[in-house]
Design an enzyme around this catalytic site. Structure first.
Site, mmCIF file in Angstrom:
data_model
loop_
_atom_site.group_PDB
_atom_site.id
_atom_site.type_symbol
_atom_site.label_atom_id
_atom_site.label_comp_id
_atom_site.label_asym_id
_atom_site.label_seq_id
_atom_site.Cartn_x
_atom_site.Cartn_y
_atom_site.Cartn_z
ATOM 1 N N HIS A 171 68.162 -3.315 -43.040
ATOM 2 C CA HIS A 171 67.930 -3.346 -41.407
ATOM 3 C C HIS A 171 67.746 -4.966 -41.066
ATOM 4 C CE1 HIS A 171 65.909 -3.665 -37.510
ATOM 5 N NE2 HIS A 171 65.123 -4.217 -38.116
ATOM 6 N N HIS A 215 69.516 -8.519 -39.445
ATOM 7 C CA HIS A 215 68.807 -10.037 -38.704
ATOM 8 C C HIS A 215 69.197 -11.287 -39.157
ATOM 9 C CE1 HIS A 215 65.473 -8.292 -36.066
ATOM 10 N NE2 HIS A 215 65.582 -7.714 -37.240
HETATM 11 FE FE FE Z 1 64.040 -5.693 -37.123
#
Ligand code: FE
Ligand code: HBI
Length: 299
Positions: A137, A142
């Site tokens: 994740h 990101h």
């Molecule tokens: Fe996040």
């Protein structure tokens, strides 16, 4: 992916419960050599699945950032190597943390252009669902957009703003802005709607749901509106907010949220699926997906 933050602002610090951090900033060594073949294999499975889904669904800036980073299918990325490239581009670094860290620690890192990334990777039976942010994740979702100067400034501003919002007792309001942008944001591109939110970009099912499904609402982003809107941490979003281009976030990074907090304080709040007559509707959802779950006695 799923998340961590509930609407009361409390966090489950499950992975690290009971163990005080050795360092005050909660960073740990990534210990890259210690990842097992199975762990690199989980990364590969997730990486390949998302790489097939994202072209034409993720925004151009995301795809571009990914291309220029030392991220590939075969291995969990090395944070030191990521940081070398990021630092030269936007002055950001990636640092390893055990999982969720307390709000003030999280904001302090962001305010200093350090992105705290979960060191661990989900287990093979958790491919589609986990509550804490793991390396897939955090890094896949990101880091590509941290190569973009606008997002780089915006996330730093969130760190600065987070420290302040916490003091003012309005963190819940600010965290909704983060949620509906950095985690679950959509952006209008010339050829259609695209994903820029990391929570979507790191989830195969939500990648398709957010762009193609007729169930969720897609509404024009409005900061007051978003601050008043609850969100779902346990399932796909019922509503996505759409920005016109990433530059819209730059304005958001620069404005003083103080007056907005004042304005929004005491105003009514909206359930995740609400559409108001004054909303700018990009597409109105049928609500089918979440209705069916509610009927089944679920969420
Ligand atoms: Fe996040
Ligand atoms: N810690 N590692 C990590 N990642 C997050 O996204 C995170 C966190 N701690 C707090 C937090 N997010 C949120 O509570 C804030 O964004 C409000």
């Amino acid at each position: 992916m799923l998340r961590q933050l509930d609407e009361t602002g409390k966090h489950g610090l499950a992975a690290t419960a009971g163990q005080p951090p050795e360092r005050a900033d909660w960073t740990i060594d990534q210990g890259w050599e210690k990842y097992t073949a199975e762990e690199h294999g989980v990364w590969k499975t997730l990486f390949e699945r998302q790489s097939r889904l994202l072209p034409g669904r993720a925004c151009d800036e995301f795809v571009q950032g990914m291309k220029e980073l030392p991220i590939g299918p075969d291995q969990i990325p090395d944070f030191g190597r990521l940081s070398d490239v990021l630092m030269r581009r936007t002055g950001w670094q990636v640092v390893a943390v055990p999982g969720l860290v307390p709000d003030d620690v999280f904001f302090e890192h962001l305010a200093n252009r350090r992105f705290p990334a979960g060191q661990f990777i989900r287990k093979p039976h958790q491919l589609d669902y986990l509550e804490e942010p793991d390396v897939f994740h955090d890094v896949f979702g990101h880091v590509p957009l941290l190569m973009n100067p606008v997002i780089a400034d915006y996330i730093q501003a969130y760190g600065v703003g987070g420290l302040r919002a916490k003091q003012l007792g309005v963190l819940e309001k600010l965290s909704r802005v983060y949620w509906y942008t950095v985690e679950f944001g959509l952006v209008q591109q010339a050829d259609g709607l695209r994903i820029y939110g990391a929570g979507i970009a790191s989830s195969a099912a939500e990648t398709v749901f957010s762009i193609e499904d007729n169930s969720p609402n897609r509404l024009g982003f409005d900061v007051d509106r978003v601050m008043r809107t609850h969100y779902r941490i346990d399932d796909f979003q019922e509503t996505y907010f759409v920005i016109q281009d990433l530059e819209e976030l730059l304005a958001l990074a620069r404005i003083d949220f103080g007056p907005i907090y004042e304005r929004v304080k005491g105003q009514s709040e909206y359930r995740p699926g609400t559409v108001r007559s004054t909303d700018q509707v990009v597409s109105r959802g049928t609500g089918r997906y979440h209705d069916a779950k509610r009927r089944a006695g679920g969420a």
